[in-house]
Design an enzyme around this catalytic site. Sequence first.
Site, short mmCIF file in Angstrom:
data_model
loop_
_atom_site.label_atom_id
_atom_site.label_comp_id
_atom_site.label_asym_id
_atom_site.label_seq_id
_atom_site.Cartn_x
_atom_site.Cartn_y
_atom_site.Cartn_z
N ASN A 13 0.87 -1.19 0.00
CA ASN A 13 0.00 0.00 0.00
C ASN A 13 0.90 1.23 0.00
O ASN A 13 1.48 1.57 1.02
CB ASN A 13 -0.90 -0.04 1.24
N TRP A 14 1.00 1.87 -1.16
CA TRP A 14 1.91 3.01 -1.29
C TRP A 14 1.35 4.30 -0.69
O TRP A 14 2.06 5.31 -0.64
CB TRP A 14 2.25 3.24 -2.77
N HIS A 37 -9.78 1.27 4.46
CA HIS A 37 -8.51 1.45 5.18
C HIS A 37 -8.73 2.45 6.32
O HIS A 37 -9.46 3.44 6.17
CB HIS A 37 -7.42 1.95 4.23
N GLU A 57 -5.73 -4.83 10.28
CA GLU A 57 -4.73 -3.79 10.47
C GLU A 57 -5.06 -3.01 11.74
O GLU A 57 -5.83 -2.04 11.71
CB GLU A 57 -4.73 -2.83 9.28
N GLY A 66 2.18 2.24 10.83
CA GLY A 66 3.18 3.31 10.76
C GLY A 66 3.82 3.66 12.08
O GLY A 66 4.48 4.69 12.21
N GLY A 109 4.81 1.20 4.84
CA GLY A 109 6.12 1.83 4.74
C GLY A 109 7.17 0.96 4.05
O GLY A 109 7.92 1.44 3.19
P1 PGA Z 1 2.57 0.31 7.65
O1 PGA Z 1 1.14 0.53 6.93
O2 PGA Z 1 3.13 -0.99 7.12
O3 PGA Z 1 3.37 1.49 7.27
O4 PGA Z 1 2.30 0.22 9.11
C1 PGA Z 1 0.26 -0.54 6.68
C2 PGA Z 1 -1.00 -0.03 6.07
O5 PGA Z 1 -1.50 1.03 6.47
O6 PGA Z 1 -1.57 -0.67 5.16
#
Ligand code: PGA
Length: 298
Positions: free
Chosen positions: A24-25, A144, A215, A221, A282
């Site tokens: 997921n960019w 999301h 998630e 993040g 990330g």
């Molecule tokens: P992250 O994001 O790997 O940077 O924690 C995951 C996401 O939000 O899909």
Amino acid sequence: MSGGAGRGGGAGGGGGRRRIVAGNWKMHLLSAEAARFCNELRRGLDERPARPVPLAPAAPPVAAAPLAPVEVTAFVADGAVAPVPEVVLFPSFPLLAAVARELAGSAVTVGAQDLHPADRGAHTGDVSGPQLVDAGCRWALCGHSERRRDHGESDELVGLKVAAAARHGLTPLLCVGESREQRDAGETLAVLERQLRSGLAAHPGPPVALVIAYEPVWAIGTGLTASPETAQEVHRFLRAAASGAAGDDAAAVTLLYGGSVTPGNAAGLIAQPDVDGFLVGGASLDPRQFLAIIACSG
Ligand code: PGA
């Protein structure tokens, strides 16, 4: 690494349980960077090393932070070539068509980070399912937590998006996850069940494959990855709850974990019997990190 009971394993669509690593960019990368990434990804997937190479320590998984280089790990386990999981990229809207073109002819598929529930109409700034299909998408992220937070997306709206994606032949990747406050209050499973039921309320069921990403909001993040045990506990619950909500066979639901996944923690998570793959933020911005996560997810 665990195969997990009932995991289908094969690439492509269908209703079986699958192994998937998705990137997921978010709102990152310009077109030249995206093209470079696609080239490196294709090269990395083509040039599968002949023997195992140990994983290097992970860089801090903060989105957009510079990531330390890692050794590309082997796609080999115990001397045998391991199956590569399905790989999916979710670029932002302006990059979609170009990324789909860059990846044409490869096994990597492309998805959008959002879609509007309607097929067309006066919805300034939104993008429809048919437009995404036209741009080369095969997937759509739905619900999301950053969209729930930034755009006030309700559980009901997310359900309409899931249905719209499925209607147009896009595989919906439904995201669910509890906040830190909800976890501390002991509400995790109730929150997830509510998000799941609303998200799948209009889901047509098979033959559109059901893919769900757990998630936890507190893990996205932050570097605070859920432990393998926590992820397994939730995934087991989600598998049972999703099969009840969508009428799917529990074994056919594909469950991804997302939230600070790195090359350093992916192996422990994927070893859990109900973790079928990852949604990576990330660490998906660096092809070497992303390849390393793919390598231990086969
Ligand atoms: P992250 O994001 O790997 O940077 O924690 C995951 C996401 O939000 O899909």
